[in-house]
Design a protein around this motif. Structure first.
Motif, PDB file in Angstrom:
ATOM      1  N   UNK A   1       0.836  -1.208   0.000  1.00 57.77           N
ATOM      2  CA  UNK A   1       0.000   0.000   0.000  1.00 57.77           C
ATOM      3  C   UNK A   1       0.868   1.254   0.000  1.00 57.77           C
ATOM      4  N   UNK A   2       1.909   1.265   0.826  1.00 58.80           N
ATOM      5  CA  UNK A   2       2.808   2.420   0.876  1.00 58.80           C
ATOM      6  C   UNK A   2       3.531   2.653  -0.440  1.00 58.80           C
ATOM      7  N   UNK A   3       3.865   1.584  -1.127  1.00 56.29           N
ATOM      8  CA  UNK A   3       4.525   1.696  -2.429  1.00 56.29           C
ATOM      9  C   UNK A   3       3.638   2.444  -3.421  1.00 56.29           C
ATOM     10  N   UNK A   4       2.351   2.158  -3.387  1.00 57.40           N
ATOM     11  CA  UNK A   4       1.429   2.808  -4.317  1.00 57.40           C
ATOM     12  C   UNK A   4       1.088   4.236  -3.898  1.00 57.40           C
ATOM     13  N   UNK A   5       1.279   4.569  -2.618  1.00 55.97           N
ATOM     14  CA  UNK A   5       1.001   5.933  -2.155  1.00 55.97           C
ATOM     15  C   UNK A   5       2.040   6.888  -2.734  1.00 55.97           C
ATOM     16  N   UNK A   6       3.292   6.493  -2.704  1.00 55.84           N
ATOM     17  CA  UNK A   6       4.307   7.384  -3.257  1.00 55.84           C
ATOM     18  C   UNK A   6       5.702   6.960  -2.853  1.00 55.84           C
ATOM     19  N   UNK A   7       6.663   7.641  -3.423  1.00 59.94           N
ATOM     20  CA  UNK A   7       8.065   7.318  -3.203  1.00 59.94           C
ATOM     21  C   UNK A   7       8.426   7.419  -1.717  1.00 59.94           C
ATOM     22  N   UNK A   8       9.056   6.374  -1.202  1.00 64.42           N
ATOM     23  CA  UNK A   8       9.531   6.386   0.172  1.00 64.42           C
ATOM     24  C   UNK A   8       8.510   5.983   1.210  1.00 64.42           C
ATOM     25  N   UNK A   9       7.305   5.642   0.808  1.00 64.68           N
ATOM     26  CA  UNK A   9       6.270   5.314   1.782  1.00 64.68           C
ATOM     27  C   UNK A   9       6.135   3.808   2.039  1.00 64.68           C
TER      28      UNK A   9
END
Length: 62
Positions: A28-36
């Motif tokens: 999920x963090x990967x799809x939210x944005x860079x570094x998440x």
């Protein structure tokens, strides 16, 4: 975070929940944005660990 890691290593059921949460949170963090992805993995681990701990205190299995 080190205290949470020590607690997880002692309780295998909770560790399994942490791994599941970390995988889901990381994706999920990967799809939210860079570094998440790393933040998502950490939060996923904590959230699912908390869920399994509540079930264990209530006496549920599984």
């Amino acid at each position: 975070m080190a205290a949470a890691a020590a607690t997880v290593s002692v309780q295998p059921v909770m560790a399994k929940g942490c791994v599941r949460g970390a995988i889901a949170g990381g994706v999920a963090g990967h799809y939210v944005g860079k570094g998440h992805a790393l933040a998502g993995a950490a939060l996923g681990c904590v959230a699912v660990h908390h869920h399994y701990a509540k079930k264990a205190r209530a006496g549920h299995r599984g």
